[in-house]
Design an enzyme around this catalytic site. Structure first.
Site, mmCIF file in Angstrom:
data_model
loop_
_atom_site.group_PDB
_atom_site.id
_atom_site.type_symbol
_atom_site.label_atom_id
_atom_site.label_comp_id
_atom_site.label_asym_id
_atom_site.label_seq_id
_atom_site.Cartn_x
_atom_site.Cartn_y
_atom_site.Cartn_z
ATOM 1 C CE LYS A 22 66.256 -46.081 49.790
ATOM 2 N NZ LYS A 22 66.879 -47.151 48.993
ATOM 3 C CG ASN A 23 65.939 -50.285 50.427
ATOM 4 O OD1 ASN A 23 65.693 -49.434 49.698
ATOM 5 N ND2 ASN A 23 66.868 -50.580 51.216
ATOM 6 N NE ARG A 92 72.461 -52.174 43.077
ATOM 7 C CZ ARG A 92 73.120 -53.255 42.415
ATOM 8 N NH1 ARG A 92 73.793 -52.754 41.373
ATOM 9 N NH2 ARG A 92 73.069 -54.597 42.726
ATOM 10 C CB CYS A 116 76.663 -46.540 43.514
ATOM 11 S SG CYS A 116 77.318 -47.625 44.876
ATOM 12 N NE ARG A 121 75.222 -51.384 45.263
ATOM 13 C CZ ARG A 121 74.071 -50.573 45.494
ATOM 14 N NH1 ARG A 121 74.412 -49.262 45.482
ATOM 15 N NH2 ARG A 121 73.063 -51.106 46.076
ATOM 16 N N PRO A 122 77.594 -55.135 41.092
ATOM 17 C CG PRO A 122 78.580 -57.070 41.615
ATOM 18 C CD PRO A 122 78.301 -55.720 41.872
ATOM 19 C CB VAL A 123 72.882 -56.814 37.895
ATOM 20 C CG1 VAL A 123 72.458 -55.308 38.863
ATOM 21 C CG2 VAL A 123 73.498 -56.416 36.499
ATOM 22 C CG ASP A 124 77.380 -61.175 39.482
ATOM 23 O OD1 ASP A 124 76.962 -60.338 39.899
ATOM 24 O OD2 ASP A 124 77.989 -62.263 39.748
ATOM 25 C CG LEU A 125 74.475 -62.826 42.404
ATOM 26 C CD1 LEU A 125 74.689 -62.767 43.888
ATOM 27 C CD2 LEU A 125 75.178 -64.211 41.951
ATOM 28 C CG ASP A 304 71.372 -50.101 53.457
ATOM 29 O OD1 ASP A 304 70.184 -50.351 53.280
ATOM 30 O OD2 ASP A 304 72.533 -50.224 53.129
ATOM 31 N NE ARG A 396 68.797 -42.304 45.344
ATOM 32 C CZ ARG A 396 69.477 -43.305 44.763
ATOM 33 N NH1 ARG A 396 70.664 -42.996 44.546
ATOM 34 N NH2 ARG A 396 68.853 -44.160 44.401
HETATM 35 C C1 EPZ Z 1 70.016 -53.998 48.591
HETATM 36 O O1 EPZ Z 1 70.804 -53.234 47.575
HETATM 37 C C2 EPZ Z 1 69.485 -52.338 49.228
HETATM 38 N N1 EPZ Z 1 68.805 -51.535 48.136
HETATM 39 C C3 EPZ Z 1 70.798 -51.548 49.481
HETATM 40 O O2 EPZ Z 1 70.217 -50.216 50.373
HETATM 41 C C4 EPZ Z 1 71.291 -52.249 50.579
HETATM 42 O O3 EPZ Z 1 72.491 -51.807 51.159
HETATM 43 C C5 EPZ Z 1 71.815 -53.837 49.947
HETATM 44 O O4 EPZ Z 1 70.522 -54.530 49.637
HETATM 45 C C6 EPZ Z 1 72.314 -54.732 51.199
HETATM 46 O O5 EPZ Z 1 71.549 -54.897 52.122
HETATM 47 C C7 EPZ Z 1 67.563 -51.750 47.908
HETATM 48 O O6 EPZ Z 1 66.891 -52.630 48.574
HETATM 49 C C8 EPZ Z 1 66.905 -50.877 46.956
HETATM 50 P P1 EPZ Z 1 72.767 -56.823 47.497
HETATM 51 P P2 EPZ Z 1 71.107 -54.666 46.422
HETATM 52 O O7 EPZ Z 1 72.342 -57.313 45.993
HETATM 53 O O8 EPZ Z 1 69.997 -55.399 46.139
HETATM 54 C C9 EPZ Z 1 76.696 -58.276 45.762
HETATM 55 C C10 EPZ Z 1 69.909 -47.980 50.506
HETATM 56 O O9 EPZ Z 1 70.678 -47.519 51.374
HETATM 57 N N2 EPZ Z 1 76.039 -58.789 44.679
HETATM 58 O O10 EPZ Z 1 71.973 -57.505 48.616
HETATM 59 O O11 EPZ Z 1 71.899 -53.982 45.300
HETATM 60 C C11 EPZ Z 1 76.810 -56.831 45.948
HETATM 61 O O12 EPZ Z 1 77.829 -56.620 45.351
HETATM 62 C C12 EPZ Z 1 70.503 -48.972 49.675
HETATM 63 O O13 EPZ Z 1 68.815 -48.121 50.807
HETATM 64 C C13 EPZ Z 1 76.739 -59.522 43.481
HETATM 65 O O14 EPZ Z 1 77.860 -59.728 43.532
HETATM 66 O O15 EPZ Z 1 72.174 -55.329 47.551
HETATM 67 C C14 EPZ Z 1 77.020 -56.735 47.305
HETATM 68 O O16 EPZ Z 1 78.479 -56.953 47.943
HETATM 69 C C15 EPZ Z 1 72.003 -48.930 49.372
HETATM 70 N N3 EPZ Z 1 75.938 -59.569 42.375
HETATM 71 C C16 EPZ Z 1 76.303 -57.823 48.046
HETATM 72 O O17 EPZ Z 1 75.901 -58.986 47.064
HETATM 73 C C17 EPZ Z 1 74.609 -59.286 42.270
HETATM 74 O O18 EPZ Z 1 74.134 -59.717 41.160
HETATM 75 C C18 EPZ Z 1 74.923 -57.379 48.584
HETATM 76 O O19 EPZ Z 1 74.201 -56.707 47.410
HETATM 77 C C19 EPZ Z 1 74.124 -58.585 43.132
HETATM 78 C C20 EPZ Z 1 74.650 -58.401 44.477
#
Ligand code: EPZ
Length: 421
Positions: A22-23, A92, A116, A121-125, A304, A396
């Site tokens: 999926k991811n 998301r 969620c 779940r920020p997107v600042d990065l 996960d 999902r």
């Molecule tokens: C991906 O989410 C996966 N989703 C998630 O899987 C998975 O849990 C996660 O990576 C971690 O491996 C998809 O690939 C669609 P991150 P993502 O950005 O990209 C922080 C599932 O069950 N962060 O790696 O959203 C964040 O808060 C889903 O399939 C920021 O601070 O995860 C977290 O602490 C759930 N700012 C850490 O980084 C940002 O802009 C990791 O998040 C982005 C993230």
């Protein structure tokens, strides 16, 4: 809404095929917006989230046909660079269209994802990355408004090795003028798979699978056909199902090297594993050994798999600690697991689990995708009758999970829930 009705206590035995990831599929679908034309994507799992991303691409103007496990996508007429709130709030990963829309159309209007079930779940990065590439961004009415005549290559150091931010920035950088370097990049196999797809489209990317990815911008990309990697989280979930029920299962079409930390923890917990190419054999042993886990970015133990691991440890011989260093609040499954008679206490970002000799069937409610998987695992191991509500969460991310489990001898069936949830 549907529920699962489970009669637990039966060891799982037999073979099951792992579906596509999926991811990996979701960002790859978004990447087709980078170049107009026709694409065929293979080994795509039949999931709710894939249908949601297909719906989003159609809103943007692409044509998407889902034929069995192959997607036919035509982005020739894609021209509406928006991702509306009602879609983004349900998934998301819709944020993945931000980079491609900005790179191809010079503008994008993407709703900010809400939180969620387990917290912010920020997107600042993602936003900072686009700004580094030269985009102007403002937030208005809960939407990210981004525009840029021409993105330019930049040096971007991520505070966190974010999977989503790495994918989004990498996609946008493929059409930027000049070279982009992403430091502290995600190494997850799904991002490597996305990068390989982009390379097939003509992108110039080096360092996939390392902490430092460099992308040399090109004037344009071309459509390509591509095959999605197997889903390592689905594979890990089924292996835990085999161990927690005391069974013996064989996974086909897996990619064991994407799962090595999970495999070594399963062995530590007592599983007998053997690997033969893309086949993983698991034979359960008793007792399940108490095994501590702390989640980490790849190649560490995946967040996960955290909920599934807590379900397993609830039946271990002894006490264990599971710490989530990625998502500190991701423990909404714990109160539900305790309804089966598990003995788990959460403090800060750790779950302290005292193994019990048996779980007892109970009615429980899913809160999110991986939480629902852990509840199904516990129900399969529990003695007696269980009902798992709100299984739309599990749909999902797991393709026909009850059919795959039935093939392994699980007494599980899907029913419409008579309750309003
Ligand atoms: C991906 O989410 C996966 N989703 C998630 O899987 C998975 O849990 C996660 O990576 C971690 O491996 C998809 O690939 C669609 P991150 P993502 O950005 O990209 C922080 C599932 O069950 N962060 O790696 O959203 C964040 O808060 C889903 O399939 C920021 O601070 O995860 C977290 O602490 C759930 N700012 C850490 O980084 C940002 O802009 C990791 O998040 C982005 C993230």
């Amino acid at each position: 809404m549907d529920k699962f009705v489970v009669e637990g206590g039966y060891p799982l035995e037999g073979e099951v095929e792992v579906s596509g990831s999926k991811n990996a599929a979701l960002p790859i679908m978004a990447a087709t917006l980078l170049a107009p034309g026709k694409y065929r994507i293979f080994n795509v799992p039949r999931l709710r989230d894939v249908r949601t991303m297909a719906h989003l691409l159609r809103i943007i103007g692409a044509k998407v046909d889902i034929a069995d496990h192959t997607l036919e996508i035509d982005t020739t007429l894609a021209d509406f660079p928006e991702a509306p709130y009602e879609l983004v709030r349900t998934m998301r990963a819709s944020i993945y269209v931000l980079g491609p829309l900005l790179a191809r159309f010079g503008r994008a209007r993407v709703s900010l994802p809400g939180g969620c079930a387990w917290g912010p779940r920020p997107v600042d990065l993602h936003i900072k990355g686009m700004q580094k590439l030269g985009a102007e961004i403002d937030l208005d009415y809960g939407y990210i408004n981004a525009r840029s005549k021409q993105l330019t290559g930049a040096h971007i150091a991520l505070d966190v090795a974010s999977v989503g931010a790495t994918g989004n920035i990498m996609m946008a950088a493929t059409l930027a003028e000049g070279t982009t370097v992403i430091e502290n990049a995600a190494m997850e196999p799904e991002i490597v798979n996305l990068g390989e797809f982009l390379q097939k489209m003509g992108a110039r990317i080096h360092g996939l699978g390392t902490r430092r990815i460099s992308i040399e911008g090109v004037p344009g990309l071309r459509p390509a056909n591509f095959e999605v990697i197997p889903d390592r989280i689905e594979a890990g979930t089924f292996l835990v199902a085999g161990l927690i029920t005391g069974g013996r299962i064989t996974l086909r079409q897996a990619q064991p090297e994407h799962l090595s930390e999970v495999l070594s923890k399963l062995e530590e917990a007592g599983a007998q594993l053997s690997i033969d190419g893309s086949t993983i054999h698991l034979k359960a042993n008793r007792p399940i050994r108490a095994t501590h886990v702390t989640t980490a970015v790849y190649p560490g133990f995946p967040t996960d798999m955290q909920a599934q691991w807590i379900a397993l440890m609830s039946l271990a011989d002894g006490s264990s600690v599971v710490t989530d260093a990625i998502f500190p609040d991701r423990f909404t499954h714990v109160p539900e697991l305790n309804r089966f008679g598990a003995d788990i206490v959460v403090k800060n970002n750790s779950a302290f689990i005292r193994g019990v000799s048996a779980l007892k069937g109970a009615p429980v409610t899913s809160t999110d995708l991986r939480a629902s998987a852990s509840l199904v695992l516990a129900a399969l191991a529990a003695e007696g009758h269980s009902e798992v509500y709100r299984v739309y969460h599990i749909d999902r991310g797991y393709e026909r999970i009850e059919e795959k489990l039935q093939k392994l001898g699980a007494r599980i069936r899907r029913e419409a829930s008579e309750l309003p949830y």
